[in-house]
Design a protein around this motif. Structure first.
Motif: not given
Length: 645
Positions: A31-35, A48-49, A62-64
């Motif tokens: 799955i995508p590295d980031v979405r 981002s996810l 979830l990254s902030i």
């Protein structure tokens, strides 16, 4: 601003220069590295996810990131089995809204449930948007299935949002509009439900203005001056008809409504003055060759619509000079990609750009207009360097009845396009389309040495009303021969080796793959169906429990004997080449029983078939291991049957 570049390093675990063909299957199948890269309203944080792969978790977090301090927090994670995150949206500088889905069953009917959570940075807490108390006051008999539809983020009141939800008032099966407190979860009804209205649209002053009515296949577009006031009909039409009109949003003037409608047979964008008794449509944007669909780009700062974001290769059309200049600058800085501004900060000085293209899998950039600078943030697929991917080529061929078919051919990089092992790869939908934009399936297959042909057969979207409607009730007929004609065209051009050709597809494409080897048993050497339809009769009958069942019949048909005869499961005896079936057990779009019954029928006749069942898998291969398993099995199956190692 150099600190933001660290995110690129953290996400790009492999250097682009370290690869050699063939790329690892994980590069394509993960799955995508980031979405969902999203900028806070003040422009100071990026959410981002991010995909993670550890002993503890194979999924997403979830990254902030605080842009100034370069610090990250990771408040939420998912393995994409219990639930799948669908979107991230900043409600205000302190709250992120997280839309998710999960599979369930209601009254014996498989469903997809949606929920909305909020993460509050100041409290470091993730909770449901609704409080248990606020919902229990209205839903003593059970909570509504869909609980994530935000229709207005209320820029003038960042502590609240407007949502539409079923179950309130005297018409609980229809949608009401509620105001929800992001702090307490308390709700207040603003718009009571009205009979057959399933969607509401607000104007820029946050008044509930437009209601979309549907009764079976009949639609009406209603307008009201304010919530709860008298309705007037603006337009009425039938589903899948040429006179459809879909509202897409208001300008700052509450009487100016933008709509999508057909213009000389092709979808275009218009605007209408609702005070005009004739509701004259003023053409805003169209394309001479393709349908135009998309959404408005609205500037809260300037309080006006400043452009359109269309689905034609991610094209942006601005008519405000400030943003024309910005867009031209992006094109100059990133000339090889389509560049979409996905979000502005409230002051519109900072923004996020998503760049993609035929061989660009996706890259996110942070823009700062005050510094006249653009900074890379993250690669969507960090292991897929553009220089090692194959550029698709637009081709055209004629169907046997003379209809022009547009298609896209991807061949192995640096290979001569002659006598190649070939994958015929029809898209899903079927009212969908392929294009030259990045496709990780096609790139994976081309990287493994195959030519890949993706065609927009009749019934596909994007080519106008007549082309789309020619696919209604046409499954297994000319829609199928359009695909077959593409295979013959490739052979006639000398591009494909006729003894090394396989047909592969997912969803409707899986149906087309199985029908291909059933009705033309000597054309292909194998078939792969991922979450494919095998029994049209059962597909239509299974829609009875849903409110769109009559639209399904209008699209596919309702003559059950005929539908069965146009189904792969009725033609198992004709199939004589190896078949690979892959399906998730929690698929809520095409039920897993479709592949199970096809497998049993093939096995009963001792046909060469392999079936891979993905435990708890959905229709979209959302779980990383499911996607990886699927691609590994596809690679092995193709190598065994087309002789490519």
């Amino acid at each position: 601003m150099k600190r933001i570049l660290w995110l690129v390093v953290s996400l790009c675990l492999f250097s682009h220069s370290s690869f050699a063909n063939p790329l690892p299957v994980e590069a394509f199948a993960s799955i995508p590295d980031v979405r969902f890269v999203s900028l806070s309203p003040d422009g100071k944080k990026i959410a981002s996810l991010i995909r993670v792969s550890t002993n503890e978790l194979e999924g997403q977090v979830l990254s902030i990131r605080d842009i100034k301090t370069n610090k990250d927090i990771f408040p939420l994670q998912t393995d994409n089995q219990k639930f799948v995150i669908l979107s991230l949206t900043w409600a205000n500088d302190d709250v992120i809204l997280i839309e998710s889905k999960y599979p369930s069953i209601r009254r014996g009917i498989p469903t997809t449930e949606t929920r909305l959570m909020n993460y509050t940075l100041s409290d470091n807490k993730t909770t449901s948007v609704f409080s248990n108390h606020s919902l229990s006051r209205f839903y003593g008999y059970g909570l509504p299935q869909l609980q994530a539809s935000v229709i207005d983020y209320l820029d003038n009141d960042p502590g609240h949002i407007l949502m539409q939800i079923q179950g309130l008032g005297s018409k609980p099966q229809y949608e009401s509009v509620i105001k929800v407190s992001l702090k307490t979860g308390a709700i207040k009804t603003l718009q009571p439900a009205r009979m057959y209205i399933g969607d509401w649209l607000t104007d820029r002053q946050h008044n509930v203005r437009i209601g979309i009515y549907r009764d079976d296949t009949s639609y009406r577009i209603y307008e009201q001056k304010a919530a709860g006031e008298d309705l007037r009909i603006l337009w009425e039409f039938e589903a899948l008809a040429e006179d459809v009109i879909w509202p897409i949003g208001f300008d700052h003037d509450p009487n100016i409504l933008y709509i999508s409608a057909y213009n000389q047979g092709l979808k275009a964008i218009f605007k209408v003055n609702l005070t005009d008794p004739t509701l004259t449509k003023e053409l805003v944007f169209h394309n001479e060759n393709y349908d135009v669909e998309g959404w408005l780009v609205y500037s809260e700062l300037k309080q006006k619509v400043i452009g359109l974001s269309t689905d034609i290769e991610g094209e942006y059309l601005f008519w405000d000079q400030d943003y024309i200049k910005l867009n031209n600058g992006l094109t100059a800085a990133l000339p090889e990609s389509h560049n979409a501004i996905t979000q502005f900060s409230d002051d519109e000085r900072r923004y996020i750009v998503y760049a993609t293209g035929p061989i660009e899998s996706g890259a996110y950039y942070f823009g700062n207009r005050d510094q006249n600078a653009l900074y890379p943030v993250a690669y969507r697929y960090s292991q897929l360097p553009p220089e090692l991917l194959s550029t698709p080529k637009t081709v055209n061929y004629q169907a046997r009845d003379g209809l022009a078919i547009e298609a896209f051919l991807t061949t192995p990089k640096d290979a001569i396009a002659k006598n190649l092992p070939t994958i015929i790869f029809p898209h899903g939908g079927p009212i969908s389309y392929d294009s030259t934009t990045f496709d990780y399936w096609a790139q994976f297959l081309a990287n493994r040495g195959y030519a890949v042909l993706q065609m927009n057969f009749r019934g596909s979207a994007g080519y106008g009303f007549n082309f789309m409607s020619s696919g209604l009730k046409n499954w297994g007929l000319e829609m199928q021969t359009d695909i077959e004609d593409g295979a013959h065209w490739l052979i006639g051009q000398g591009i494909s080796d006729p003894k090394r050709m396989c047909i592969v597809g997912a969803s409707y494409g899986g149906y087309a793959a199985l029908m291909g080897v059933a009705i033309t048993p000597d054309l292909y050497q194998c078939a792969i169906s991922v979450a494919g339809v095998t029994d049209l009769e059962e597909l239509v009958k299974s829609s009875r429990g849903y409110d769109n069942s009559k639209i399904v019949k209008k699209q596919i048909g309702d003559d059950y004997d005929d539908l069965y005869q146009r189904s792969p499961i009725s033609k198992v005896a004709s199939i004589k080449v190896p078949v690979l079936l892959i399906h998730g057990t929690k698929d809520r779009v095409v039920r897993v029983e479709q592949s199970e019954k096809m497998y049993d029928a093939l096995k009963d006749l001792q046909k060469p078939v392999k079936y891979i069942e993905l435990e708890n898998g959905d229709h979209y291969l959302s779980n990383n291991q499911h996607r990886l398993t699927t691609f590994i099995e596809i690679e092995r199956f193709l190598a065994a049957n087309l002789g490519v190692q």
